[in-house]
Design a protein around this motif. Structure first.
Motif, PDB file in Angstrom:
ATOM      1  N   PHE A 162     -16.070   9.628 -37.103  1.00 47.12           N
ATOM      2  CA  PHE A 162     -15.154  10.640 -36.585  1.00 47.12           C
ATOM      3  C   PHE A 162     -15.929  11.731 -35.841  1.00 47.12           C
ATOM      4  CE2 PHE A 162     -12.722  14.534 -36.686  1.00 47.12           C
ATOM      5  CZ  PHE A 162     -11.388  14.150 -36.589  1.00 47.12           C
ATOM      6  N   VAL A 163     -17.011  12.219 -36.452  1.00 42.26           N
ATOM      7  CA  VAL A 163     -17.778  13.314 -35.861  1.00 42.26           C
ATOM      8  C   VAL A 163     -18.637  12.824 -34.696  1.00 42.26           C
ATOM      9  CG1 VAL A 163     -19.432  15.167 -36.310  1.00 42.26           C
ATOM     10  CG2 VAL A 163     -17.749  14.548 -38.068  1.00 42.26           C
ATOM     11  N   GLN A 164     -19.249  11.652 -34.838  1.00 39.62           N
ATOM     12  CA  GLN A 164     -20.076  11.113 -33.748  1.00 39.62           C
ATOM     13  C   GLN A 164     -19.274  10.925 -32.466  1.00 39.62           C
ATOM     14  OE1 GLN A 164     -21.449   7.589 -35.720  1.00 39.62           O
ATOM     15  NE2 GLN A 164     -23.343   8.526 -36.458  1.00 39.62           N
ATOM     16  N   GLY A 202     -24.138  12.139 -32.123  1.00 40.09           N
ATOM     17  CA  GLY A 202     -23.447  11.297 -31.151  1.00 40.09           C
ATOM     18  C   GLY A 202     -24.031  11.467 -29.748  1.00 40.09           C
ATOM     19  N   PRO A 203     -23.463  10.782 -28.756  1.00 41.11           N
ATOM     20  CA  PRO A 203     -22.379   9.807 -28.902  1.00 41.11           C
ATOM     21  C   PRO A 203     -22.814   8.470 -29.513  1.00 41.11           C
ATOM     22  CG  PRO A 203     -23.093   9.868 -26.628  1.00 41.11           C
ATOM     23  CD  PRO A 203     -23.874  10.936 -27.342  1.00 41.11           C
ATOM     24  N   ASP A 247     -22.481  20.458 -30.009  1.00 35.73           N
ATOM     25  CA  ASP A 247     -23.855  19.957 -29.989  1.00 35.73           C
ATOM     26  C   ASP A 247     -24.246  19.522 -31.398  1.00 35.73           C
ATOM     27  OD1 ASP A 247     -24.000  22.417 -31.178  1.00 35.73           O
ATOM     28  OD2 ASP A 247     -25.750  23.109 -30.063  1.00 35.73           O
ATOM     29  N   CYS A 248     -25.534  19.235 -31.613  1.00 41.13           N
ATOM     30  CA  CYS A 248     -25.945  18.623 -32.873  1.00 41.13           C
ATOM     31  C   CYS A 248     -25.689  19.511 -34.088  1.00 41.13           C
ATOM     32  CB  CYS A 248     -27.419  18.203 -32.819  1.00 41.13           C
ATOM     33  SG  CYS A 248     -28.595  19.550 -32.523  1.00 41.13           S
ATOM     34  N   PRO A 257     -16.966  14.312 -28.390  1.00 46.26           N
ATOM     35  CA  PRO A 257     -17.901  14.419 -27.263  1.00 46.26           C
ATOM     36  C   PRO A 257     -19.025  15.417 -27.520  1.00 46.26           C
ATOM     37  CG  PRO A 257     -15.663  14.298 -26.448  1.00 46.26           C
ATOM     38  CD  PRO A 257     -15.554  14.410 -27.948  1.00 46.26           C
ATOM     39  N   TYR A 258     -20.192  15.071 -27.013  1.00 42.23           N
ATOM     40  CA  TYR A 258     -21.366  15.940 -27.158  1.00 42.23           C
ATOM     41  C   TYR A 258     -21.459  16.884 -25.957  1.00 42.23           C
ATOM     42  CZ  TYR A 258     -26.168  17.540 -27.650  1.00 42.23           C
ATOM     43  OH  TYR A 258     -27.276  18.337 -27.782  1.00 42.23           O
TER      44      TYR A 258
END
Length: 290
Positions: A164-166, A258-259, A198-199, A169-170
Protein backbone atom coordinates in the motif's frame (compact mmCIF):
# COMPACT_ATOMS: atom_id res chain seq x y z
CA UNK A 1 -20.46 49.84 1.62
CA UNK A 2 -23.08 47.22 2.37
CA UNK A 3 -23.23 46.28 -1.31
CA UNK A 4 -19.45 45.60 -1.40
CA UNK A 5 -19.36 43.43 1.70
CA UNK A 6 -20.67 40.23 0.03
CA UNK A 7 -18.14 40.71 -2.79
CA UNK A 8 -15.30 41.01 -0.29
CA UNK A 9 -16.47 37.91 1.49
CA UNK A 10 -16.63 36.02 -1.79
CA UNK A 11 -13.14 37.20 -2.74
CA UNK A 12 -11.77 36.03 0.62
CA UNK A 13 -13.44 32.67 0.12
CA UNK A 14 -11.96 32.47 -3.37
CA UNK A 15 -8.44 33.24 -2.11
CA UNK A 16 -8.89 30.62 0.62
CA UNK A 17 -10.06 28.04 -1.90
CA UNK A 18 -7.15 28.73 -4.26
CA UNK A 19 -4.70 28.43 -1.38
CA UNK A 20 -6.38 25.21 -0.30
CA UNK A 21 -6.21 23.68 -3.75
CA UNK A 22 -2.54 24.60 -4.01
CA UNK A 23 -1.93 23.08 -0.57
CA UNK A 24 -3.71 19.79 -1.18
CA UNK A 25 -2.39 19.17 -4.71
CA UNK A 26 -5.47 16.99 -5.29
CA UNK A 27 -5.50 17.48 -9.03
CA UNK A 28 -1.97 16.34 -9.74
CA UNK A 29 -0.80 19.18 -11.98
CA UNK A 30 2.08 20.30 -9.77
CA UNK A 31 4.40 17.31 -9.68
CA UNK A 32 7.30 17.34 -7.19
CA UNK A 33 10.97 16.66 -7.87
CA UNK A 34 11.93 13.04 -8.63
CA UNK A 35 8.28 12.06 -9.01
CA UNK A 36 7.67 8.42 -9.94
CA UNK A 37 4.59 6.20 -9.97
CA UNK A 38 3.88 2.58 -10.82
CA UNK A 39 1.72 2.20 -13.94
CA UNK A 40 -0.99 0.18 -12.20
CA UNK A 41 -1.55 2.83 -9.52
CA UNK A 42 -4.54 5.13 -9.68
CA UNK A 43 -5.02 7.83 -7.08
CA UNK A 44 -7.36 10.80 -6.91
CA UNK A 45 -8.44 13.34 -4.35
CA UNK A 46 -11.47 15.61 -4.41
CA UNK A 47 -13.45 17.69 -1.98
CA UNK A 48 -17.10 16.73 -1.49
CA UNK A 49 -19.32 18.24 1.21
CA UNK A 50 -16.34 19.48 3.21
CA UNK A 51 -14.45 16.18 3.07
CA UNK A 52 -11.37 14.99 1.25
CA UNK A 53 -12.34 11.87 -0.67
CA UNK A 54 -9.29 9.87 -1.73
CA UNK A 55 -9.66 6.91 -4.09
CA UNK A 56 -6.54 4.78 -4.31
CA UNK A 57 -5.90 1.67 -6.41
CA UNK A 58 -2.77 -0.32 -5.59
CA UNK A 59 -1.52 -3.87 -6.07
CA UNK A 60 -1.39 -5.87 -2.86
CA UNK A 61 0.99 -8.61 -1.72
CA UNK A 62 -1.12 -11.20 -3.60
CA UNK A 63 -0.64 -9.21 -6.84
CA UNK A 64 -4.33 -8.24 -6.83
CA UNK A 65 -5.50 -4.73 -7.60
CA UNK A 66 -7.39 -3.24 -4.67
CA UNK A 67 -9.24 0.07 -4.49
CA UNK A 68 -9.53 1.76 -1.12
CA UNK A 69 -11.45 4.92 -0.31
CA UNK A 70 -10.41 7.28 2.50
CA UNK A 71 -12.54 10.15 3.79
CA UNK A 72 -11.14 12.98 5.92
CA UNK A 73 -12.82 16.26 6.99
CA UNK A 74 -11.03 19.13 5.23
CA UNK A 75 -11.02 21.72 8.02
CA UNK A 76 -9.95 19.29 10.75
CA UNK A 77 -7.30 17.67 8.56
CA UNK A 78 -5.67 20.99 7.70
CA UNK A 79 -5.80 21.99 11.36
CA UNK A 80 -4.16 18.73 12.43
CA UNK A 81 -1.44 18.92 9.77
CA UNK A 82 -0.59 22.49 10.81
CA UNK A 83 0.20 21.30 14.35
CA UNK A 84 3.30 19.47 13.17
CA UNK A 85 6.52 21.49 13.09
CA UNK A 86 8.25 24.32 14.89
CA UNK A 87 9.17 27.93 14.04
CA UNK A 88 12.55 28.21 12.35
CA UNK A 89 13.74 30.71 14.95
CA UNK A 90 13.94 27.72 17.30
CA UNK A 91 17.15 26.69 15.54
CA UNK A 92 18.90 29.95 16.39
CA UNK A 93 21.03 30.57 19.53
CA UNK A 94 18.99 31.57 22.55
CA UNK A 95 19.69 32.83 26.10
CA UNK A 96 19.72 30.16 28.79
CA UNK A 97 16.96 31.77 30.77
CA UNK A 98 14.43 29.50 32.48
CA UNK A 99 11.41 31.26 31.00
CA UNK A 100 12.86 31.04 27.48
CA UNK A 101 13.78 27.37 27.91
CA UNK A 102 10.30 26.54 29.20
CA UNK A 103 8.72 28.31 26.22
CA UNK A 104 10.97 26.46 23.77
CA UNK A 105 10.22 23.12 25.41
CA UNK A 106 6.48 23.73 25.20
CA UNK A 107 6.73 24.59 21.49
CA UNK A 108 8.95 21.58 20.79
CA UNK A 109 6.58 19.18 22.54
CA UNK A 110 3.47 20.65 20.93
CA UNK A 111 5.11 20.58 17.49
CA UNK A 112 6.05 16.88 17.87
CA UNK A 113 9.80 17.55 17.81
CA UNK A 114 12.50 16.55 20.29
CA UNK A 115 16.07 17.47 21.13
CA UNK A 116 18.85 14.94 20.67
CA UNK A 117 21.99 16.50 22.08
CA UNK A 118 22.08 19.88 20.34
CA UNK A 119 19.93 18.69 17.41
CA UNK A 120 16.23 19.41 17.02
CA UNK A 121 14.37 16.75 15.03
CA UNK A 122 10.90 15.22 14.60
CA UNK A 123 9.86 12.77 17.30
CA UNK A 124 8.83 9.89 15.05
CA UNK A 125 7.13 7.97 17.85
CA UNK A 126 4.87 10.88 18.65
CA UNK A 127 4.18 11.71 14.98
CA UNK A 128 3.23 8.10 14.19
CA UNK A 129 1.02 7.74 17.26
CA UNK A 130 -0.64 11.12 16.84
CA UNK A 131 -1.59 10.66 13.20
CA UNK A 132 -2.51 6.97 13.47
CA UNK A 133 -6.15 8.10 13.65
CA UNK A 134 -5.77 8.93 9.95
CA UNK A 135 -4.52 5.45 9.07
CA UNK A 136 -6.96 3.54 11.27
CA UNK A 137 -9.65 3.24 8.56
CA UNK A 138 -7.06 1.89 6.12
CA UNK A 139 -5.95 -0.72 8.64
CA UNK A 140 -9.59 -1.69 9.21
CA UNK A 141 -10.04 -2.25 5.47
CA UNK A 142 -6.93 -4.47 5.47
CA UNK A 143 -8.23 -6.59 8.34
CA UNK A 144 -11.73 -6.95 6.89
CA UNK A 145 -10.30 -7.91 3.51
CA UNK A 146 -7.85 -10.46 4.92
CA UNK A 147 -10.46 -12.02 7.19
CA UNK A 148 -12.91 -12.26 4.29
CA UNK A 149 -10.29 -14.03 2.17
CA UNK A 150 -9.16 -16.25 5.08
CA UNK A 151 -5.65 -14.84 4.87
CA UNK A 152 -5.41 -12.74 8.04
CA UNK A 153 -1.99 -13.09 9.66
CA UNK A 154 0.64 -10.77 11.09
CA UNK A 155 2.87 -11.37 8.05
CA UNK A 156 0.10 -10.62 5.54
CA UNK A 157 -0.87 -7.48 7.42
CA UNK A 158 2.73 -6.27 7.22
CA UNK A 159 3.17 -7.26 3.57
CA UNK A 160 -0.13 -5.66 2.48
CA UNK A 161 0.72 -2.47 4.36
CA UNK A 162 4.13 -2.41 2.64
CA UNK A 163 2.58 -2.67 -0.82
CA UNK A 164 0.00 0.00 0.00
CA UNK A 165 2.73 2.47 1.00
CA UNK A 166 5.22 1.49 -1.73
CA UNK A 167 2.62 2.17 -4.41
CA UNK A 168 1.97 5.70 -3.15
CA UNK A 169 3.87 7.80 -5.74
CA UNK A 170 7.35 8.90 -4.72
CA UNK A 171 8.33 12.57 -4.74
CA UNK A 172 10.44 15.04 -2.80
CA UNK A 173 8.18 17.23 -0.63
CA UNK A 174 7.86 20.80 -1.91
CA UNK A 175 7.92 22.85 1.29
CA UNK A 176 8.51 26.56 0.69
CA UNK A 177 7.54 28.04 4.08
CA UNK A 178 10.46 30.20 5.23
CA UNK A 179 9.21 30.47 8.82
CA UNK A 180 8.12 26.91 9.66
CA UNK A 181 10.26 23.77 9.93
CA UNK A 182 8.86 20.27 9.39
CA UNK A 183 12.09 18.40 8.86
CA UNK A 184 11.31 18.07 5.14
CA UNK A 185 8.62 15.53 5.95
CA UNK A 186 4.89 15.16 5.26
CA UNK A 187 2.58 13.87 7.98
CA UNK A 188 0.46 10.78 7.15
CA UNK A 189 -2.72 12.72 6.22
CA UNK A 190 -0.66 15.10 4.08
CA UNK A 191 0.80 12.15 2.15
CA UNK A 192 -2.76 11.13 1.29
CA UNK A 193 -4.06 14.51 0.14
CA UNK A 194 -0.88 15.41 -1.74
CA UNK A 195 -0.77 11.89 -3.16
CA UNK A 196 2.98 11.41 -2.87
CA UNK A 197 5.84 11.31 -0.36
CA UNK A 198 9.56 10.71 -0.01
CA UNK A 199 11.28 7.94 1.94
CA UNK A 200 10.89 9.37 5.46
CA UNK A 201 7.34 10.63 4.85
CA UNK A 202 6.34 7.18 3.61
CA UNK A 203 8.25 5.38 6.37
CA UNK A 204 6.42 7.31 9.08
CA UNK A 205 3.14 6.70 7.23
CA UNK A 206 3.97 2.98 7.26
CA UNK A 207 4.74 3.03 10.98
CA UNK A 208 1.53 4.93 11.69
CA UNK A 209 -0.42 2.37 9.65
CA UNK A 210 1.23 -0.62 11.32
CA UNK A 211 0.40 0.77 14.75
CA UNK A 212 -3.20 -0.13 13.92
CA UNK A 213 -2.21 -3.63 12.76
CA UNK A 214 0.55 -4.96 15.07
CA UNK A 215 2.34 -4.05 18.30
CA UNK A 216 4.01 -0.66 17.87
CA UNK A 217 6.82 -1.84 20.15
CA UNK A 218 7.92 -4.17 17.35
CA UNK A 219 8.94 -1.28 15.07
CA UNK A 220 12.17 0.59 14.39
CA UNK A 221 12.95 3.57 12.16
CA UNK A 222 16.28 3.28 10.37
CA UNK A 223 18.37 5.98 8.73
CA UNK A 224 21.34 5.19 6.51
CA UNK A 225 24.48 7.23 6.01
CA UNK A 226 23.09 8.56 2.72
CA UNK A 227 19.96 9.85 4.54
CA UNK A 228 17.67 7.11 3.33
CA UNK A 229 14.83 6.26 5.75
CA UNK A 230 13.25 2.86 6.14
CA UNK A 231 11.86 0.61 8.86
CA UNK A 232 12.54 -2.73 10.49
CA UNK A 233 10.00 -5.00 12.17
CA UNK A 234 10.53 -7.57 14.89
CA UNK A 235 10.29 -11.08 13.50
CA UNK A 236 11.93 -14.44 12.92
CA UNK A 237 13.81 -14.12 9.63
CA UNK A 238 13.63 -16.86 7.03
CA UNK A 239 16.28 -17.63 4.43
CA UNK A 240 16.97 -14.62 2.22
CA UNK A 241 15.49 -11.98 4.52
CA UNK A 242 17.80 -9.16 5.57
CA UNK A 243 17.63 -8.29 9.24
CA UNK A 244 19.49 -6.49 11.98
CA UNK A 245 20.10 -7.57 15.55
CA UNK A 246 19.26 -4.98 18.21
CA UNK A 247 19.56 -5.86 21.92
CA UNK A 248 19.36 -9.54 21.07
CA UNK A 249 16.18 -9.15 18.98
CA UNK A 250 15.90 -9.67 15.22
CA UNK A 251 14.28 -6.88 13.19
CA UNK A 252 13.57 -7.62 9.54
CA UNK A 253 14.14 -4.82 7.02
CA UNK A 254 11.06 -3.18 5.47
CA UNK A 255 11.74 -0.54 2.83
CA UNK A 256 8.56 1.28 1.74
CA UNK A 257 10.05 4.18 -0.21
CA UNK A 258 8.88 2.73 -3.54
CA UNK A 259 8.05 2.68 -6.32
CA UNK A 260 10.05 -0.57 -6.24
CA UNK A 261 7.82 -3.22 -4.63
CA UNK A 262 10.20 -4.93 -2.25
CA UNK A 263 9.05 -7.75 0.00
CA UNK A 264 9.53 -7.76 3.74
CA UNK A 265 13.20 -8.57 4.30
CA UNK A 266 14.35 -7.44 0.86
CA UNK A 267 16.76 -4.50 0.92
CA UNK A 268 16.85 -4.16 -2.87
CA UNK A 269 20.41 -5.52 -3.00
CA UNK A 270 21.66 -2.33 -1.41
CA UNK A 271 23.58 -4.33 1.20
CA UNK A 272 23.46 -1.62 3.82
CA UNK A 273 26.13 -2.12 6.43
CA UNK A 274 24.52 -2.63 9.83
CA UNK A 275 26.88 -0.07 11.31
CA UNK A 276 25.55 2.43 8.77
CA UNK A 277 22.11 2.49 10.36
CA UNK A 278 21.03 5.07 12.85
CA UNK A 279 18.24 3.41 14.79
CA UNK A 280 15.24 5.08 16.37
CA UNK A 281 12.95 2.96 18.47
CA UNK A 282 9.22 3.44 18.07
CA UNK A 283 8.00 3.40 21.64
CA UNK A 284 4.53 2.42 22.77
CA UNK A 285 2.88 5.48 24.23
CA UNK A 286 -0.67 6.46 24.98
CA UNK A 287 -2.18 8.04 21.89
CA UNK A 288 -2.66 11.75 22.34
CA UNK A 289 -5.47 13.87 20.99
CA UNK A 290 -4.78 16.18 18.08
Amino acid sequence: MQEKKPILIKMKNLFFLLALLSFQNCFGYMLPRDYSKNNHVKISCEIISGNYIIHYTFKDNFEKLRTFTMTMPVDQTIKDISKFGVPKWMFKPYPYVKSVIRKRNRIIKKGMFKTVGNILKPDYTVVAETYSIYTKSIASQFIQLLIKEKADSRTNRIEMAMKFVQDIPYGIPEISDSTWETGGMFTPPEVLIRMYGDCDSKAIFFVSLLENLIDSGDLLMLFTSDKHALTAIKGIPVKGQVYILVNGINYIIADTSGPQRLNWGDDGNKNFDVTGYKIETIKTIQKGNL
